[in-house]
Write an enzyme that holds these catalytic residues in place. Structure first.
Site, PDB file in Angstrom:
ATOM      1  CB  SER A  61      -0.878  -0.009   1.259  1.00 33.21           C
ATOM      2  OG  SER A  61      -1.508   1.234   1.465  1.00 33.21           O
ATOM      3  CE1 TYR A 107      -4.041  -2.079   5.191  1.00 33.75           C
ATOM      4  CE2 TYR A 107      -3.485   0.206   4.688  1.00 33.75           C
ATOM      5  CZ  TYR A 107      -3.804  -1.066   4.272  1.00 33.75           C
ATOM      6  OH  TYR A 107      -3.877  -1.343   2.929  1.00 33.75           O
TER       7      TYR A 107
END
Length: 250
Positions: free
Chosen positions: A144, A157
């Site tokens: 990501s 995250y």
């Protein structure tokens, strides 16, 4: 173009979002598929639709953070198709929290799925790829922009996605000589089901943060994953490919 014709591919987290778009694209490109998720109903819907379109599909309900389930997911490809050519390690959870609000349980959960789950599925896929008659394969991990740059509200995250980036680079070096390529994609904010359900006043700043001025589509990430999975990327390993509308270029 049948870029994956006859190849055996495993896609985790395939019931929704990027995983689903990837499984659909792989099926159109001729792959024989093992699709996995904890969402049994979503997985059944995907398998039924792709099978109805003529694809070879096996679904495996399971949690990638479980050793037994991770073995079962990879084993299904070997049992059904004789080998594993491609793994898309996509399964993950996306909590949004700062470190004050996050709990130790939040940390453990995201690290179990996004970190341990990626480690396990990669581990068993590499073992299978080494032991098959024609060794080698391609692994694509889902990182990501949060695994390449700092962001607010990403205290659990973001670090998990840095794990994805690290696994990619280390495994790429470790197994290149044995014909196993390991790469990652680093999506920006993608218009998955979960993101589309957010209030517009929350989504608008996300759009503005990407120089292209919009969110990405799951199919756009799937296209990048397809390239890395295919023989077109035969000299590409250890790469982290941003699919982020220019976010990381700022």
């Amino acid at each position: 173009m049948n870029r994956l014709e006859g190849k055996s591919a495993v896609v985790t987290g395939a019931a929704k979002g990027i995983g689903r778009a990837t499984a659909e694209l792989f099926a159109r490109e001729g792959a024989r598929l093992v699709v996995n998720d904890v969402d049994e109903a979503g997985l059944e819907d995907l398998e039924g639709r792709l099978s109805g379109e003529g694809a070879e599909v096996v679904s495996v309900v399971g949690d990638v953070s479980s050793v037994e389930d991770a073995k079962k997911i990879i084993g299904a490809a070997v049992e059904s198709f004789g080998r594993v050519d491609v793994l898309v390690a996509n399964a993950g959870v996306i909590p949004l929290n700062n470190i004050v609000d996050a709990t130790p349980e939040d940390w453990d959960h995201v690290m179990a799925v996004d970190g341990r789950g990626m480690f396990l599925t990669c581990k068993f896929a590499v073992e299978a790829m080494l032991n098959q008659e024609d060794p080698g394969g391609s692994i694509i991990c889902l990182s990501s922009i949060s695994g390449m740059a700092g962001q607010a509200e990403q205290s659990t995250y973001g670090p998990a996605k840095f794990v994805a980036t690290g696994i990619t680079k280390h495994l790429a070096v470790e197994w290149a000589a044995r014909g196993i390529r390991v790469n990652a994609v680093a999506p920006g904010t993608i218009a998955t089901e979960a993101v589309r359900d957010l209030p517009e006043d929350y989504v608008a700043p996300m759009k503005e943060a990407h120089p292209i001025g919009r969110l990405g589509e799951p199919s756009e990430v799937a296209n990048a994953i397809l390239f890395l999975a295919s023989d077109e990327a035969s000299f590409v390993t250890g790469a982290i490919l941003p699919v982020d509308g220019g976010y990381l270029a700022r």
